[in-house]
Design an enzyme around this catalytic site. Structure first.
Site, short mmCIF file in Angstrom:
data_model
loop_
_atom_site.label_atom_id
_atom_site.label_comp_id
_atom_site.label_asym_id
_atom_site.label_seq_id
_atom_site.Cartn_x
_atom_site.Cartn_y
_atom_site.Cartn_z
N THR A 299 30.60 45.27 42.81
CA THR A 299 30.14 44.05 42.14
C THR A 299 31.35 43.16 41.85
O THR A 299 32.49 43.63 41.77
CB THR A 299 29.46 44.36 40.79
OG1 THR A 299 30.46 44.78 39.84
CG2 THR A 299 28.41 45.43 40.93
N ASP A 300 31.11 41.87 41.69
CA ASP A 300 32.12 41.03 41.07
C ASP A 300 32.17 41.42 39.60
O ASP A 300 31.34 42.21 39.12
CB ASP A 300 31.75 39.54 41.24
CG ASP A 300 32.97 38.62 41.20
OD1 ASP A 300 34.04 39.06 40.72
OD2 ASP A 300 32.87 37.46 41.63
N ALA A 301 33.14 40.91 38.87
CA ALA A 301 33.34 41.33 37.48
C ALA A 301 32.06 41.11 36.67
O ALA A 301 31.52 40.01 36.63
CB ALA A 301 34.50 40.58 36.86
#
Length: 612
Positions: A299-301
């Site tokens: 995932t992105d942050a």
């Protein structure tokens, strides 16, 4: 062994699997554990505290992402990473950590003592003449520098196709607007990283190139139809999967209704379209099944507002895992001692949430085991810890030689990428003998010194007597009125000004935790732009030649098109001490050489501009 600082805690085998799928940042930490947030004395984590080492060992987390705050000197970085890995090997899993970083080049760099290069759009500007040469060579150089430090995963390259001039977060981080160009350069970068033993990360799937909202700040929506998505957004990902076996792909916190129009309840109870990060149709249905991707999905942050404003951290991670994500990036912040036990409880809550999904939905618990096996497979392939020889010894063996090669490559990229955007009325090259006085208009002293050094170095090479150089440094001035602007130009033959043309995003300074800095930086730059326009207008009315060197986005140069005689785009703002003596900028050096005919402007914009 690591001292036990906390009450005993145990995890089930399933909870241990959940922990392996988490990647934390340890940017700041408060050792004294003062509870009141406003009084917490947060310090950057540059040396691993005993309690964080214990957390790594007890929890068995799968990875850590490093930020600029963690990174000071080469020795310090090596020691920090070594301590993290020692702690990880004492966990029940006994596996090393994926150590990640955003070292894209250009506007997103984290390492203080590394070669940053000019970034993706600069590489895109070299494509017509050089093909994939610079994408390959710069990624190899970056990978070598990461490997010597013990970093094994780079969150790069960005392969978003930037077709939106107002995109605040991608923009020059993209190779360009042509999907095939982006695909070929992205695949070359992946190959360069991975040939050197660094896991590359394609981002941001299924595409962040046509957004006007920064997902650090809110949740964007891309309303492309399916044909456009396949032709534009997905093409670089499809190409890379087919041609270079990327180790990792990062998700985008973006709604794509043409790919998944299902809804999910937000934290307020409102039904919203599922973000791609939480979409099983997108991550499993399209990326895994249709596109045949077998690598890691990260995932992105998850602390970005595109997720955190709409979901609590437990449900965000659960939904991402069920969607098909292998790694949850930054799902929980540990900033003080009491957060550590909260994190242990967080792992248990996520595990419970996933188990509930098995009962409620069409989700098989064995997918978690498959995911952990996939993570361990890539760890085995890319992470070889050398305990017999300290990394500092291997690093310094050829550091000076390698550094010189990389700096030469950095200058070569600048030489081949700088674009002469406009050239009105004043013919280039300018003649040195006709220039006795140059006035500089810059925002700070670092810019001033680097630009002045580039001018003096050029004059020295050409064997001419150096011109008189005066300067207006805006950050030193309380106020500039028209009289002062005119006064600076009375004896000048040439005005050279610089401008940083990028919309600052949280990604430039690290993440949402630093978002308060963004407003201050944008305010300072907006004031500077007003003064710059006044200075360029004054030069024009005074018949003084002017050249504007623009660092960053070409999309934002329209206000200067008719008032600057020449505009050069250098894409980056890299300034460093050359030979540890003088401040130097590869882009400034190339720009001065172009202005005075030592070389031609070789870069070709990889995007379309409609400049009047």
């Amino acid at each position: 062994m690591i001292k036990n600082e906390f009450p005993p805690i145990s995890f089930t085998s399933f909870e241990q699997q959940i922990a392996v799928k988490m990647v934390l940042d340890l940017r700041y930490y408060c050792a004294n554990n003062i509870v009141e947030e406003s009084k917490i004395n947060l310090s950057p984590v540059t040396k691993l505290p005993i309690e964080l080492a214990s957390m790594i060992a007890k929890s068995g987390i799968g990875g850590i992402v490093l930020f600029r705050e963690n990174l000071v000197t080469t020795d310090q970085i090596i020691d920090l990473i070594d301590d993290m890995q020692i702690a990880a090997l004492q966990s029940n899993a006994g596996k090393p950590l994926i150590i990640s970083i955003d070292q894209e080049g250009g506007r997103v760099v984290r390492l203080p003592e590394a070669t940053s290069f000019s970034g993706n759009m600069a590489i895109g500007a070299t494509y017509q003449s050089n093909g994939t040469k610079f994408a390959s060579e710069t990624s190899i150089a970056i990978a070598k520098e990461l490997d010597r430090l013990g970093i094994n995963n780079n969150y790069a390259p960005v392969i978003d196709v930037n077709i939106n001039a107002n995109n605040p977060v991608i923009n020059t981080r993209s190779f360009g607007e042509n999907p095939q160009l982006v695909a070929e350069l992205g695949a070359a970068a992946v190959s360069g990283f991975q040939q050197q033993g660094i896991m590359a990360t394609l981002k941001h799937f299924p595409g962040h190139g046509d957004t006007q909202i920064d997902s650090h700040l809110d949740l964007p929506l891309v309303d492309h139809d399916l044909k456009t998505i396949e032709k534009n957004d997905l093409k670089p990902f499809v190409w890379a999967i087919e041609h270079c076996d990327p180790a990792m792909i990062m998700t985008a916190h973006i709604q794509y209704p043409a790919l998944d129009n299902s809804t999910i309840n937000s934290i307020t109870g409102e039904k919203i379209l599922r973000p791609a990060t939480m979409s099983r149709k997108i991550l499993t249905g399209i990326l895994r099944n249709k596109m045949g991707y077998n690598g890691l999905i990260a995932t992105d942050a998850l602390d970005m507002a595109g997720i955190s404003h709409y979901f609590n951290n437990v449900s965000a991670v659960v939904e991402a895992f069920v969607a098909g994500a292998d790694l949850a990036l930054m799902p929980f912040r540990i900033r003080k001692k009491e957060d550590i036990n909260k994190f242990y409880m967080f792992i248990k809550e996520v595990a419970l949430g996933v188990q509930h999904k098995v009962k409620e939905d069409n989700y098989c618990i064995t997918e978690i085991t498959d995911s952990v096996n996939r993570i361990n497979r890539y760890k085995s392939k890319y992470i070889q810890l050398n305990t017999s020889l300290p990394k500092s010894e291997t690093y310094y063996t050829d550091r000076n030689t390698t550094q010189k090669k990389h700096l030469a490559l950095e200058q070569s990229l600048a030489n081949n990428s700088v674009v002469l955007l406009t050239n009105q009325e004043v013919e280039i090259p300018l003649i040195e003998s006709n220039i006795a006085h140059i006035h500089l208009f810059v925002i700070n002293n670092i810019e001033c010194e680097a630009l002045k050094n580039s001018i003096e170095e050029h004059w020295k090479k050409m064997g001419f007597v150096a011109p008189n150089i005066s300067a207006t440094v805006i950050i030193e001035c309380k106020k500039l009125d028209d009289l002062e602007l005119e006064k600076h130009l009375v004896n000048a033959d040439l005005l050279i000004a610089t401008i940083d043309t990028k919309k600052f995003s949280a990604v430039d300074i690290g993440g949402v935790e630093d978002a308060s800095q963004q407003e201050r930086i944008n305010f300072l730059n907006e004031n500077y732009k007003k003064l710059l326009i006044a200075q360029l207008n004054k030069a024009q009315s005074s018949n003084v030649k002017s050249a504007l060197i623009a660092k960053g986005s070409p999309y934002l140069l329209k206000p200067y098109n008719k008032i600057a005689d020449s505009i050069l785009v250098i894409f980056e703002d890299r300034i460093y001490f050359k030979n540890n003596k003088k401040l130097f900028s590869p882009g400034y050096q190339t720009s001065i050489n172009i202005l005075f005919g030592q070389q031609k402007a070789l870069g070709k914009l990889p995007i379309s501009l409609f400049v009047d």
